[in-house]
Enzyme design. Structure first.
Site, PDB file in Angstrom:
ATOM      1  N   GLY A   1       0.916  -5.487   0.473  1.00 26.63           N
ATOM      2  CA  GLY A   1      -0.014  -5.676  -0.645  1.00 26.63           C
ATOM      3  C   GLY A   1       0.672  -6.239  -1.886  1.00 26.63           C
ATOM      4  O   GLY A   1       0.013  -6.874  -2.722  1.00 26.63           O
TER       5      GLY A   1
ATOM      6  N   GLU B   1       2.966  -6.261   7.339  1.00 25.24           N
ATOM      7  CA  GLU B   1       2.040  -5.241   7.846  1.00 25.24           C
ATOM      8  C   GLU B   1       2.093  -5.039   9.357  1.00 25.24           C
ATOM      9  O   GLU B   1       1.921  -3.921   9.840  1.00 25.24           O
ATOM     10  CB  GLU B   1       0.595  -5.592   7.445  1.00 25.24           C
ATOM     11  CG  GLU B   1       0.264  -5.317   5.980  1.00 25.24           C
ATOM     12  CD  GLU B   1       0.547  -6.482   5.053  1.00 25.24           C
ATOM     13  OE1 GLU B   1       1.326  -7.383   5.428  1.00 25.24           O
ATOM     14  OE2 GLU B   1       0.001  -6.483   3.936  1.00 25.24           O
TER      15      GLU B   1
ATOM     16  N   GLU C   1       0.553  -9.794  -1.300  1.00 20.11           N
ATOM     17  CA  GLU C   1      -0.848 -10.244  -1.435  1.00 20.11           C
ATOM     18  C   GLU C   1      -1.264 -10.348  -2.903  1.00 20.11           C
ATOM     19  O   GLU C   1      -2.036 -11.227  -3.286  1.00 20.11           O
ATOM     20  CB  GLU C   1      -1.784  -9.291  -0.674  1.00 20.11           C
ATOM     21  CG  GLU C   1      -1.625  -9.435   0.834  1.00 20.11           C
ATOM     22  CD  GLU C   1      -2.461  -8.435   1.614  1.00 20.11           C
ATOM     23  OE1 GLU C   1      -2.309  -7.224   1.362  1.00 20.11           O
ATOM     24  OE2 GLU C   1      -3.262  -8.862   2.457  1.00 20.11           O
TER      25      GLU C   1
ATOM     26  N   ALA D   1       0.853  -1.198   0.000  1.00 22.17           N
ATOM     27  CA  ALA D   1       0.000   0.000   0.000  1.00 22.17           C
ATOM     28  C   ALA D   1       0.887   1.245   0.000  1.00 22.17           C
ATOM     29  O   ALA D   1       1.995   1.238   0.546  1.00 22.17           O
ATOM     30  CB  ALA D   1      -0.885  -0.004   1.232  1.00 22.17           C
TER      31      ALA D   1
END
Ligand code: COA
Length: 261
Positions: free
Chosen positions: A112, A135, A115, A67
């Site tokens: 992310g 995270e 992910e 992110a």
């Protein structure tokens, strides 16, 4: 001069390459980047001429640093859930593509970024890159499917170790636990992905879609229902020209020429 798009879509024969194009920000996922990525994914989902999709990042430093933490810092608290929904929906869109997908990780993949790779079917990682769901070191949790997809891939015990310790695995470690399928020699991610694409493209494109659906759709079903689902996926490919072409090619001792019909 117009600005370079945040995500590019390049078609090469029956393959499509999606490239996150923010190398100066290590391909971090901002709201506008996710919005564009989702638009392109929607286009690819409907495109029967695309037989495989590769997801990669621009530059040689990072596949994706997760992110966008600068955007996040300025984001009012009440916008954060909206962002998390959008990043999660993006990963779900990737996972739901009917075509086989390859994450060609040309550099580090954190948060992310990891992910995004977890949502793909096949994962290639540059041998010098690091990967991890980091995270918790930022006092948040993986919220784009990471807590769900990682344990399904490497087991809950390993996933807890990686997420709770926010570990940054070396490429070799990631390969040894099955988190990535193949390491690319440093700087050779594209060539490695092209070789994997070529191997995929030896196979019937509709069969690839059907096998992906059979596996993904069967995973969360009870065994009887899963086997029925597999049967339904098989049924879809019985009337295809490609199936008859493969049988003819076998009889004629030649390579099949698939048409995706
Ligand atoms: N969001 C926004 N910007 C990011 C970013 C992120 N997730 N990751 C890196 N950047 C920016 C840096 O702030 C820097 O910007 P600047 O030039 O304006 O200072 C630029 O990208 C280059 O980053 P830098 O750290 O200098 O590059 P590097 O190649 O030495 O290291 C990483 C790359 C990915 C290892 C490192 O940037 C990093 O650890 N990023 C955070 C990753 C992370 O924790 N992600 C989880 C998010 S939930």
């Amino acid at each position: 001069m117009s600005e370079a798009p945040l995500v590019t879509l390049e078609r090469d024969g029956h393959a499509a390459w999606l490239t996150i194009n923010r190398p100066e920000a290590r391909n971090a996922l901002s709201f506008p980047t996710l919005n564009l990525l989702r638009e392109l994914l929607a286009e690819l989902r409907e495109d029967d001429s695309v037989w495989a999709v590769v997801l990669t990042g621009a530059g040689d430093k990072a596949f994706c640093a997760g992110a966008d933490l600068k955007e996040r810092r300025t984001m009012p608290e009440d916008m954060v859930p909206q962002f998390v929904r959008q990043i999660r929906a993006t990963m779900d869109d990737i996972a739901a593509l009917p075509q086989p997908t390859i994450a060609a990780m040309n550099g580090h993949a954190f948060g992310g970024g990891c992910e995004m790779a977890l949502a793909c079917d096949l994962r290639i990682l540059d041998a010098e890159a690091l990967i991890g769901l980091t995270e918790t070191s930022l006092a948040i949790i993986p919220g784009a499917g990471g807590c769900i997809r990682l344990p399904r891939l490497v087991g809950a015990a390993k996933a807890k170790e990686l997420i709770l310790l926010a570990r940054r695995l070396t490429a070799a470690e990631a390969e040894s636990i099955g988190l990535v399928h193949q390491l690319a020699p440093a700087g050779q991610t594209r060539a490695t992905a092209e070789a994997m694409l070529a191997a995929l493209q030896n196979n019937g494109p509709l069969a690839l879609r059907a096998a992906k659906d059979a596996i993904d759709g069967g995973l969360d079903l009870a065994i009887e229902a899963a086997l029925e689902h597999e049967a339904a996926c098989y049924q879809r490919i019985i009337p295809t020209e490609d199936r008859l072409e493969a049988l003819a090619a076998f009889a004629e001792k030649r390579a099949p020429r698939f048409a995706g019909r």
